[in-house]
Design a protein around this motif. Sequence first.
Motif, PDB file in Angstrom:
ATOM      1  N   ASP A 134       0.854  -1.186   0.000  1.00 53.51           N
ATOM      2  CA  ASP A 134       0.000   0.000   0.000  1.00 53.51           C
ATOM      3  C   ASP A 134       0.893   1.241   0.000  1.00 53.51           C
ATOM      4  N   PRO A 135       0.829   2.129  -1.039  1.00 54.53           N
ATOM      5  CA  PRO A 135       1.709   3.315  -1.081  1.00 54.53           C
ATOM      6  C   PRO A 135       1.441   4.305   0.040  1.00 54.53           C
ATOM      7  N   LEU A 136       0.244   4.228   0.658  1.00 58.71           N
ATOM      8  CA  LEU A 136      -0.080   5.171   1.744  1.00 58.71           C
ATOM      9  C   LEU A 136       0.214   4.590   3.120  1.00 58.71           C
ATOM     10  N   ALA A 137       0.726   3.385   3.150  1.00 60.96           N
ATOM     11  CA  ALA A 137       1.063   2.782   4.448  1.00 60.96           C
ATOM     12  C   ALA A 137       2.480   3.190   4.835  1.00 60.96           C
ATOM     13  N   SER A 138       2.670   4.475   5.006  1.00 63.90           N
ATOM     14  CA  SER A 138       4.001   5.013   5.326  1.00 63.90           C
ATOM     15  C   SER A 138       3.828   6.316   6.107  1.00 63.90           C
ATOM     16  N   SER A 139       4.848   6.665   6.843  1.00 63.21           N
ATOM     17  CA  SER A 139       4.816   7.920   7.623  1.00 63.21           C
ATOM     18  C   SER A 139       5.591   9.039   6.942  1.00 63.21           C
ATOM     19  N   SER A 140       6.052   8.827   5.718  1.00 62.28           N
ATOM     20  CA  SER A 140       6.792   9.861   4.993  1.00 62.28           C
ATOM     21  C   SER A 140       6.574   9.681   3.505  1.00 62.28           C
ATOM     22  N   TRP A 141       6.719  10.795   2.819  1.00 62.01           N
ATOM     23  CA  TRP A 141       6.605  10.799   1.365  1.00 62.01           C
ATOM     24  C   TRP A 141       7.990  10.639   0.745  1.00 62.01           C
ATOM     25  N   GLU A 142       7.994  10.030  -0.420  1.00 60.41           N
ATOM     26  CA  GLU A 142       9.248   9.944  -1.153  1.00 60.41           C
ATOM     27  C   GLU A 142       9.629  11.334  -1.657  1.00 60.41           C
ATOM     28  N   VAL A 186      10.368  13.882  -0.103  1.00 63.45           N
ATOM     29  CA  VAL A 186       9.916  14.996   0.747  1.00 63.45           C
ATOM     30  C   VAL A 186      10.509  14.817   2.146  1.00 63.45           C
ATOM     31  N   PRO A 187      11.350  15.773   2.605  1.00 59.59           N
ATOM     32  CA  PRO A 187      11.928  15.652   3.951  1.00 59.59           C
ATOM     33  C   PRO A 187      10.831  15.730   5.011  1.00 59.59           C
ATOM     34  N   PRO A 188      11.055  15.107   6.137  1.00 60.26           N
ATOM     35  CA  PRO A 188      10.053  15.169   7.222  1.00 60.26           C
ATOM     36  C   PRO A 188       9.727  16.586   7.665  1.00 60.26           C
ATOM     37  N   ALA A 189      10.739  17.484   7.607  1.00 63.73           N
ATOM     38  CA  ALA A 189      10.492  18.862   8.056  1.00 63.73           C
ATOM     39  C   ALA A 189       9.497  19.574   7.160  1.00 63.73           C
ATOM     40  N   LYS A 190       9.383  19.140   5.892  1.00 63.46           N
ATOM     41  CA  LYS A 190       8.462  19.791   4.961  1.00 63.46           C
ATOM     42  C   LYS A 190       7.149  19.040   4.842  1.00 63.46           C
ATOM     43  N   THR A 191       6.990  17.940   5.538  1.00 66.47           N
ATOM     44  CA  THR A 191       5.768  17.153   5.479  1.00 66.47           C
ATOM     45  C   THR A 191       4.721  17.742   6.405  1.00 66.47           C
ATOM     46  N   LEU A 192       3.547  18.033   5.823  1.00 65.44           N
ATOM     47  CA  LEU A 192       2.442  18.553   6.623  1.00 65.44           C
ATOM     48  C   LEU A 192       1.466  17.439   7.006  1.00 65.44           C
ATOM     49  N   ILE A 193       1.182  16.556   6.049  1.00 66.70           N
ATOM     50  CA  ILE A 193       0.265  15.439   6.289  1.00 66.70           C
ATOM     51  C   ILE A 193       0.931  14.183   5.760  1.00 66.70           C
ATOM     52  N   THR A 194       1.146  13.213   6.591  1.00 63.67           N
ATOM     53  CA  THR A 194       1.824  11.984   6.182  1.00 63.67           C
ATOM     54  C   THR A 194       0.878  11.120   5.341  1.00 63.67           C
ATOM     55  N   PRO A 195       1.412  10.157   4.572  1.00 64.95           N
ATOM     56  CA  PRO A 195       0.539   9.279   3.779  1.00 64.95           C
ATOM     57  C   PRO A 195      -0.517   8.572   4.621  1.00 64.95           C
ATOM     58  N   VAL A 196      -0.142   8.076   5.782  1.00 60.71           N
ATOM     59  CA  VAL A 196      -1.103   7.397   6.643  1.00 60.71           C
ATOM     60  C   VAL A 196      -2.216   8.351   7.055  1.00 60.71           C
ATOM     61  N   GLN A 197      -1.859   9.574   7.366  1.00 61.97           N
ATOM     62  CA  GLN A 197      -2.856  10.569   7.746  1.00 61.97           C
ATOM     63  C   GLN A 197      -3.766  10.908   6.565  1.00 61.97           C
ATOM     64  N   CYS A 198      -3.178  10.955   5.367  1.00 64.54           N
ATOM     65  CA  CYS A 198      -3.990  11.226   4.173  1.00 64.54           C
ATOM     66  C   CYS A 198      -5.041  10.129   3.972  1.00 64.54           C
ATOM     67  N   LYS A 199      -4.625   8.908   4.131  1.00 70.15           N
ATOM     68  CA  LYS A 199      -5.546   7.791   3.962  1.00 70.15           C
ATOM     69  C   LYS A 199      -6.680   7.860   4.990  1.00 70.15           C
ATOM     70  N   SER A 200      -6.321   8.167   6.226  1.00 72.76           N
ATOM     71  CA  SER A 200      -7.327   8.277   7.280  1.00 72.76           C
ATOM     72  C   SER A 200      -8.270   9.437   7.011  1.00 72.76           C
ATOM     73  N   LEU A 201      -7.704  10.572   6.587  1.00 70.44           N
ATOM     74  CA  LEU A 201      -8.544  11.720   6.282  1.00 70.44           C
ATOM     75  C   LEU A 201      -9.493  11.431   5.115  1.00 70.44           C
TER      76      LEU A 201
END
Length: 814
Positions: free
Chosen positions: A627-635, A637-652
Amino acid sequence: MATSDKCCSVQLIDGDGSFNDTGIESFIKEVKLHECGLSYAVVSIMGPQSSGKSTLLNNLFYTNFREMDAFKGRSQTTKGIWMAKCAGIEPCTIVMDLEGTDGRERGEDDTAFEKQSALFALAVSDIVLINMWCHDIGREQAANKPLLKTVFQVMMRLFSPRKTTLMFVIRDKTRTPLENLEPVLREDIQKIWDSVPKPQAHKETPLSEFFNVEVVALSSYEEKEEQFKEQVANLRQRFNHSIAPGGLAGDRRGVVPASGFSFSAQQIWKVIKENKDLDLPAHKVMVATVRCEEIANEKFTGFTANENWCLLEEAVQSGPVAGFGKKLNSILCTSLSEYDAEATYFDEGVRSAKRKQLEEKLLQLVQPAYLSMLGHLRSGTLEKFKEAFEEALNGGEGFSLAARNCTQSYMALFDERCTDANVELANWDCSKVRDKLCRDIDTHVASVRAAKLLELTSSYEAKLNEALAGPVEALLDGANNETWPSIKKLLQRETVSAVSGLSSALSGFEMDAKDKEKMLTSLQDYARGVVEAKAREEAGRVLIRMKDRFSTLFSHDSDSMPRVWTGKEDIRAITKTARSASLKLLSVMAAIRLDDDVDNIENTLTSALVDAKSNAAVADKSITTFDPLASSSWEQVPPAKTLITPVQCKSLWRQFRAETEYSVTQAISAQEASRRNNNWMPPPWAIVALVVLGFNEFMTLLRNPLYLGVLFVGYLTVKALWVQLNISGEFQHGVLPGVLSISTKFLPTVMNLLTKLAEQGQSPATNNPQTNSGATAFKSFQNGSSSSNTSSSASSGVTASGNDIDYSSPPKED
């Protein structure tokens, strides 16, 4: 103590050898001897008892010493040593009358007191009168020769050379000329001098180094009184200005100032009585030390009580005093001048040392006032500097230039005021107070500088916050492909503007290049921080934004008009479009894109959440496919620039779909209801069957027009009931609710119509009662129909308004 109009006298030393210190102090005050300085002379007389010493002094100096009464016998008259002030002689002359020698009253103990009194007379007197009988000249034991020999011997052992005038007064002169008597007397004195053992230092010292020898002769007071008084009057002239050059005591040395005479005489007598060695210069230093210290203490006490000093000290406690240094210096100099005037005749070394001590004590006393003055000057200058500095800054002057000019100006003012406050006599150093003022000014400038820089920075930060927060929020609200490029351009534009303004504002501070660059960089970071903070804030509300966007696109058409679900709309396509737009917003809000980095967030979200086939594939292969959204970071994209993680996107997205399903369901229901409302006519086959089967009835109606009237009236009645009961509106919400609502309103509506017909039938007719009655009834039905129609339209409008919100279809017109 006895007094007269011409003179006063006091017993200085009584017959027992006790010194009358109280009496001499009173005597000195009365004759004002302490005011004479060195302008005074001391004359003493010694000689055999009852040789006329007191008589000579009374006639010579107009004193009032007690004289012997010859008619009562020859006996001791003067006991101890008496002192009196000579009347009418300048300068002030003090005469001492010594107890006579060789008196029978003292017996065998007479020599001790004779030697002591003679030594005392030589130690304190400028002129010593030696009273002797004319017939004693040439005798070994007469003319006080043994006494003189002893005194010379003791004096050589005790005293350093001190010039004293020895005046031998020959009493009751005979016919032998004075020219013949004087050489014999001088020769005898020289023999006495030569026979006296001398210290090594004075082996070769001549008699003239210690003594001036004068010889005078007087006639008998009892036999030749007039001649005696004439000779005494001539001798008196020699005592006028006796201390002037060429006078009887013109070359005297080691004179004790008049203010120290009492103490000096007391100490000399004390040393003589105790048989201690007496060195006259050491005694002179001692007298000077004691007396100068007394004078210094008097002046110090007088200074502390000085009114001008007290007023100045009080004034300086409350604030600065103009001319402080000059005023204080004047008071100090006055006290020291008074000391100098009173101590001028004492030993120079002692006088200078005591003066220095007095000066130090006075300066120590006044120094706190001086320090208070400096404190007032420092605080006053600092306050004025602050005011001037603030005015300069408010006037638009550059910070560093204003600080430099104000500092130079007010430091110069402080130096000028310090010069005014400086006590010339003290020559105190005010550098410490000046340094303190410099530090205070530097501290104030630094604090104001920090406050100004903070104010500038805060001002530009506020401008950046105002210029960025609102537009960034608006851009993120309308998220699309150009959102982050637009935000980036906005950030660059506003940052350049703010940095340029701040750089210009900082030019007046003359900052170091590194510090200035640091502040500008900090402002740039702040601007970026504002954008990132606003993005994070909006990311926290992304679900609300997504639902709002979905609701806007789903419930409104392309012209932004509320959508009416008539049954012709493609709900599936509309839903997909609205959800895609919401997903676009989610992809935009998922990360900060202020740099030129590229990411694949939108494609990942689209493929994972919107594409039906992909969703089905994921559902079918959920066990084996990643699952491409089963992750806490985007490819990419550094964590400092991440506003919503893939897992959060899926939940939202899951939550978003669940909360928007109701709107879609409502829209579908509204479409179905609309279709039902629009299809109330019977099918075509039923219409054909009705025409075929009802042909006979139709023809019957044509043959009998009365049936048509009955049908028309029935039609009007049914129409009125239809409108009054709002049949279409009631069945819009379903069959069962409609039936129940109509059943409750049917009977009241019928009764209402019958009541209106009855009222119309009872009204009087004008021309044709039947016609009017029929017309009135018909008109009444029409009005009822019109009224009902208007009510139905209004009801339909409210319902339509409500359906815009809950996506239900509006009512159709009848």
